[in-house]
Design an enzyme around this catalytic site. Structure first.
Site, PDB file in Angstrom:
ATOM      1  CB  SER A  65      -0.939  -0.091   1.204  1.00  0.00           C
ATOM      2  OG  SER A  65      -1.832   0.966   1.223  1.00  0.00           O
ATOM      3  CG  ASP A 279      -2.972  -0.777  -2.021  1.00  0.00           C
ATOM      4  OD1 ASP A 279      -3.115   0.397  -1.622  1.00  0.00           O
ATOM      5  OD2 ASP A 279      -3.347  -1.760  -1.359  1.00  0.00           O
ATOM      6  N   PRO A 500      -1.582   2.288  19.818  1.00  0.00           N
ATOM      7  CG  PRO A 500      -1.565   0.059  20.547  1.00  0.00           C
ATOM      8  CD  PRO A 500      -2.286   1.361  20.729  1.00  0.00           C
ATOM      9  NE  ARG A 508      -0.683   5.076  12.794  1.00  0.00           N
ATOM     10  CZ  ARG A 508       0.345   5.127  11.951  1.00  0.00           C
ATOM     11  NH1 ARG A 508       1.111   6.213  11.924  1.00  0.00           N
ATOM     12  NH2 ARG A 508       0.627   4.117  11.149  1.00  0.00           N
TER      13      ARG A 508
END
Ligand code: NG1
Ligand code: ZN
Length: 545
Positions: A65, A279, A500, A508
């Protein structure tokens, strides 16, 4: 074990590096491409078992991705084109981490647990993105499938959502469409051309869209699709892969996280632009105004635009169907407020990760789900589709109803309901803007985003952070949530949370507030709290200002 002799021999060609442990995460396995050969072989094995178990075709997509070009990854696709069932994610992790000598035992464990009849035939569809490593890695998937006697069809270079679409087409015996790339272009372009007939007299300027292909597969596929759109959409394609590196300083993730335009794109003031990810399962829109200020229309704005349009059509068609918007904690607070207070639609919040949103959206007649980063789609329940089709055929419906329900029907055909799809979402957005006669500025003005900031903090073990309430509150480590609460109180219209990551080894941090300075400063203070209370490693998080 004799029946698996072939597997055992083949697996030696795809050996697992001793000690390497990987987990099937939010979006399958992802790691540096050089560590993934054995994973691909084993996912070929697992997809074959899943196919035997479900008596259906299963998909395997080789992609990482939005990750850098050096990485790669793999996702499994279930029969209706959805993400693989959660219990099989555990099988995937077990199989991936089995040492070479216990591979067959692990395989037998799965067969036994799932009571798989090994005499069933198996069929696997395989696709890959444009990374240099994807060719040999998808060959390793083929090896896995063949060593268990499964049949495969290798679609080669396709976007992730195209492969999801193919799997769904195959398993619905063509009801969803024809399982070819051409079938995909035909289905979507037909619906798009039908919809844009409702927006006559558009100028070439209005039909023009600047597309950043992230130097990936989406760019290749956009080129292939162009002719099918018969100039009703005039794409100016940048970052088409002919020069730049995949996802490097471009693509949806870069634009969303950096909150600035990609490199390699010429943007006129006020011009409508969009970026795909590597992607092509995510999309964000943007423009710069005459003062050079950058405006981002992310997944929240996309979800709002589409749900508003659908709600209006339902009212015009006189259909009593419940519509809901599914978001995650990353959704901008302004979008949630607008949807609930102004649009009066049901909003539901789930954990990060498409599978959670997809599942929640399935609970409604019409479920619109978008992650703020631009991954999303719309799901129509079987009952809703039936009601819409019946009304299309109803000779007694008045003209307003007829028009509205035809639009709904064509919109259903334009949407890739299996998964978020940059190309399909782009066409839906373009059609909605055209039908409603809206410019990108009108769309942007629906509501104003609260300034926000995302940071990453490195900690020694991100699992020490456990969350609840759709990841909006931290349960552990002790004291972290209290610290966040008291920091948030210092700012106006503020909100912050930490979790997490499921795809990177980081925690994050997200914050929003009434000013950008406030959001930046709150995100920094929360990052420091994470660093101090959750075992930060390396340098302390630095302030942006
Ligand atoms: P993680 O790394 O778990 O935050 C990221 C995105 C998700 C999702 C997955 C899969 C953010 C904040 N997180 O997950 O939304 O798209 O990658 O690609 O954007
Ligand atoms: Zn993607």
């Amino acid at each position: 074990m004799a029946q698996f002799e072939g597997v055992f021999q083949k697996s030696k060609l795809h050996p697992k590096p001793g000690g390497l442990m990987l987990q099937y995460g939010t979006a399958g396995f992802r790691a540096q491409a050089k560590h993934l050969d054995h994973i691909m072989f084993r996912m070929g094995l697992l997809a074959t078992l899943r196919s035997k178990k479900t008596k259906s075709t299963i998909g395997v997509m080789v992609t990482a991705s939005h990750n850098p070009e050096e990485d790669n990854g793999v996702k499994l696709i279930d029969p209706m084109g959805e993400m693989v069932a959660a219990s099989w994610e555990d099988h995937a992790t077990q199989l991936a981490n089995a040492e070479q000598e216990s591979l067959l035992t692990e395989l037998e464990n799965i067969i036994e647990k799932e009571t798989i009849d090994m005499n069933e035939p198996a069929s696997v569809y395989i696709g890959k993105d444009t990374r240099p490593s994807s060719g040999s890695l998808s060959q390793a998937v083929v090896d896995g499938v063949s060593s268990l006697g499964g049949k495969f069809h290798d679609y080669g270079l396709v976007t992730t959502p195209q492969l999801h679409y193919m799997v769904c087409c195959r398993n619905t015996n063509g009801c969803y469409g024809s399982a070819t790339v051409e079938g995909y272009y035909q289905k979507l372009s037909h619906a798009f051309l039908q919809l844009t007939q409702n927006a006559p007299n558009r100028t070439d300027d209005q039909k023009r869209l600047v597309v950043d292909g992230a130097n990936g597969i989406g760019a290749l596929k956009m080129r292939e699709m162009e002719a099918f759109l018969r100039s009703e959409l005039q794409v100016v394609l940048s970052n088409d892969g002919s020069r730049g590196k995949l996802n490097h300083l471009c693509g949806a993730d870069h634009v969303k996280v950096q909150q600035k335009p990609p490199e390699g794109l010429t943007m006129g003031a006020g011009e409508r632009c969009c970026s795909f990810d590597g992607d092509a399962d995510r999309i964000v829109y943007y423009y710069t105004d005459s003062d050079g200020r950058f405006h981002l229309q992310d997944g929240d704005k996309i979800g709002t635009l589409i749900s508003t349009y659908l709600k209006e059509l339902l009212t015009q068609a006189g259909l009593d169907l419940q519509i809901a918007v599914v978001q995650t904690a990353y959704a901008n607070g302004s979008s949630t407020r607008y949807l609930e207070d102004v649009m009066k639609v049901t909003v539901c919040c789930t954990k990060t990760g498409v599978k959670h949103l997809h599942h929640a959206a399935q609970q409604y007649d019409i479920g619109v789900y978008f992650e703020a980063n631009g991954h999303g789609t719309v799901l129509f329940s079987k009952a809703a589709q039936k009601q819409i089709l019946e009304l299309v055929k109803d000779p007694n419906a008045n003209d307003e109803k007829k028009r509205a329900v035809k639009l709904l029907d064509n919109t259903i055909n334009l949407i890739n309901q299996t998964v978020g799809d940059a190309i399909s979402d782009m066409l839906v957005i373009e059609a909605v803007l055209a039908i409603r006669g809206m410019s990108v500025q009108d769309w942007d003005a629906i509501y104003t985003d609260l300034p926000n900031r995302q940071f990453k903090v490195k900690v020694s073990d991100r699992c020490v952070i456990d969350t609840t309430d759709a990841e909006r509150r931290a349960v552990t480590p002790v004291g972290l949530q209290e610290a966040i609460d008291s920091l948030v109180k210092k700012y106006k219209q503020a909100r912050a949370f930490v979790r997490p990551s499921g795809t990177e080894d980081v925690v994050r941090v997200y914050a929003e507030a009434d000013t950008q300075k406030g959001a930046d400063s709150l995100a920094h203070e929360v990052s420091l709290a994470v660093y101090r209370l959750a075992g930060g490693v390396g340098d302390e998080p630095k302030s942006l200002h």
